[in-house]
Scaffold this motif. Structure first.
Motif, short mmCIF file in Angstrom:
data_model
loop_
_atom_site.label_atom_id
_atom_site.label_comp_id
_atom_site.label_asym_id
_atom_site.label_seq_id
_atom_site.Cartn_x
_atom_site.Cartn_y
_atom_site.Cartn_z
N LYS A 1 8.43 11.45 -12.80
CA LYS A 1 8.46 11.13 -11.37
C LYS A 1 9.75 11.66 -10.75
O LYS A 1 10.78 11.76 -11.41
N VAL A 2 9.68 11.97 -9.48
CA VAL A 2 10.82 12.50 -8.73
C VAL A 2 11.76 11.35 -8.37
O VAL A 2 11.31 10.27 -7.97
N THR A 3 13.06 11.58 -8.51
CA THR A 3 14.05 10.51 -8.34
C THR A 3 14.62 10.39 -6.93
O THR A 3 15.44 9.51 -6.68
N LYS A 4 14.20 11.27 -6.03
CA LYS A 4 14.69 11.20 -4.65
C LYS A 4 13.53 11.53 -3.73
O LYS A 4 12.89 12.57 -3.88
N ILE A 5 13.28 10.65 -2.76
CA ILE A 5 12.08 10.78 -1.94
C ILE A 5 12.05 12.04 -1.08
O ILE A 5 10.99 12.58 -0.81
N ASP A 6 13.21 12.56 -0.70
CA ASP A 6 13.24 13.74 0.15
C ASP A 6 13.73 14.98 -0.59
O ASP A 6 14.19 15.95 0.02
N ALA A 7 13.59 14.99 -1.90
CA ALA A 7 14.07 16.13 -2.70
C ALA A 7 13.29 17.41 -2.42
O ALA A 7 13.82 18.50 -2.64
N LYS B 1 17.84 27.32 -2.32
CA LYS B 1 17.81 26.60 -3.59
C LYS B 1 17.68 25.11 -3.31
O LYS B 1 18.34 24.59 -2.40
N ARG B 2 16.85 24.44 -4.10
CA ARG B 2 16.69 23.00 -4.01
C ARG B 2 16.71 22.44 -5.43
O ARG B 2 16.10 23.01 -6.33
N THR B 3 17.41 21.33 -5.60
CA THR B 3 17.49 20.69 -6.90
C THR B 3 16.62 19.43 -6.89
O THR B 3 16.72 18.61 -5.97
N VAL B 4 15.77 19.30 -7.91
CA VAL B 4 14.88 18.15 -8.03
C VAL B 4 15.06 17.56 -9.43
O VAL B 4 14.97 18.27 -10.42
N THR B 5 15.32 16.25 -9.47
CA THR B 5 15.46 15.56 -10.75
C THR B 5 14.23 14.71 -10.99
O THR B 5 13.73 14.03 -10.08
N TYR B 6 13.75 14.76 -12.22
CA TYR B 6 12.57 14.01 -12.65
C TYR B 6 13.00 12.99 -13.70
O TYR B 6 13.86 13.27 -14.53
N LYS B 7 12.37 11.83 -13.65
CA LYS B 7 12.64 10.78 -14.63
C LYS B 7 11.32 10.37 -15.25
O LYS B 7 10.32 10.20 -14.55
N LYS B 8 11.33 10.20 -16.56
CA LYS B 8 10.12 9.78 -17.25
C LYS B 8 10.02 8.25 -17.16
O LYS B 8 10.88 7.53 -17.65
N LYS C 1 0.83 -1.21 0.00
CA LYS C 1 0.00 0.00 0.00
C LYS C 1 0.86 1.26 0.00
O LYS C 1 0.59 2.21 -0.74
N LEU C 2 1.89 1.27 0.83
CA LEU C 2 2.77 2.44 0.91
C LEU C 2 3.50 2.64 -0.42
O LEU C 2 3.58 3.75 -0.94
N ASN C 3 4.01 1.55 -0.97
CA ASN C 3 4.71 1.61 -2.25
C ASN C 3 3.78 2.11 -3.36
O ASN C 3 4.17 2.95 -4.18
N SER C 4 2.56 1.64 -3.36
CA SER C 4 1.59 2.06 -4.37
C SER C 4 1.32 3.56 -4.27
O SER C 4 1.27 4.27 -5.28
N TYR C 5 1.17 4.05 -3.06
CA TYR C 5 0.93 5.48 -2.85
C TYR C 5 2.13 6.32 -3.28
O TYR C 5 1.99 7.29 -4.02
N LEU C 6 3.31 5.93 -2.84
CA LEU C 6 4.51 6.70 -3.17
C LEU C 6 4.85 6.64 -4.66
O LEU C 6 5.37 7.60 -5.22
N SER C 7 4.52 5.53 -5.30
CA SER C 7 4.85 5.38 -6.73
C SER C 7 4.01 6.30 -7.62
O SER C 7 4.30 6.41 -8.81
N GLN C 8 3.04 6.97 -7.07
CA GLN C 8 2.29 7.95 -7.84
C GLN C 8 3.18 9.12 -8.26
O GLN C 8 2.93 9.75 -9.29
N VAL C 9 4.20 9.41 -7.46
CA VAL C 9 5.06 10.57 -7.75
C VAL C 9 6.56 10.29 -7.72
O VAL C 9 7.34 11.11 -8.19
#
Length: 180
Positions: free
Chosen positions: A172-178, A159-166, A86-94
């Protein structure tokens, strides 16, 4: 009359589903600054919901059951996230799967007595992500990196850096605490 109502309802449902599908596919093809910020805000909400143990936008006074394990205090996650699936399913949305796996490890999530649990933390921070300004700094085939200028509640900017992967046509965001 009843048949007409059923036919009309079915037609409206089909139109609604088609519109949703078109909007969804249109949304994921190009990552704009606006979309990057929207995903960052979703990722922030998902991160804090996982860390809190319940969906923060749905429950403001939710009480979790605590326990001590190996000299650390944990909270069991709510029924919404009480299993790894359930947790994985929720987090995998983003988040990407790699981000989830690394994040659950980094933040010491465990399964205790068959339920997901997280160490008790100190909560939110002072960044106002709703007012963040994104700037694309790197663009590769299926990767985008944005630098966000994020105001703090005390008037500064960080400043915060956020990487997205298609992944499967979704960004989707590539780091959970970005985005904390």
């Amino acid at each position: 009359m009843k048949k007409l109502f059923v036919l009309f309802t079915a037609l409206m449902l089909m139109i609604s589903l088609q519109t949703t599908t078109l909007a969804s596919s249109k949304k994921t093809t190009n990552l704009t600054n606006k979309e990057a910020l929207h995903i960052a805000l979703d990722a922030r909400e998902h991160f804090w919901s996982a860390m809190s143990g319940y969906k923060v936008n749905e429950h403001t006074d939710y009480k979790l059951k605590s326990f001590t394990y190996k000299d650390m205090t944990y909270n069991y996650l709510s029924k919404t996230f009480d299993t790894k699936k359930k947790l994985n399913s929720y987090l995998s949305q983003v988040f990407t799967q790699e981000a989830i796996t690394q994040g659950l490890n980094d933040y010491q999530f465990i399964v205790h007595k068959g339920k997901m649990a997280v160490p008790v933390g100190d909560g939110d921070n002072m960044l106002n992500w709703d007012q963040a300004t994104p700037k694309l700094v790197s663009k590769k085939n299926t990767l985008r990196t944005y630098e966000f200028t994020v105001p703090t509640l005390d008037g500064r900017k960080v400043k915060r850096t956020v990487t997205y992967k298609k992944v499967d046509n979704e960004w989707k965001v590539t780091k959970i605490d970005a985005v904390i």
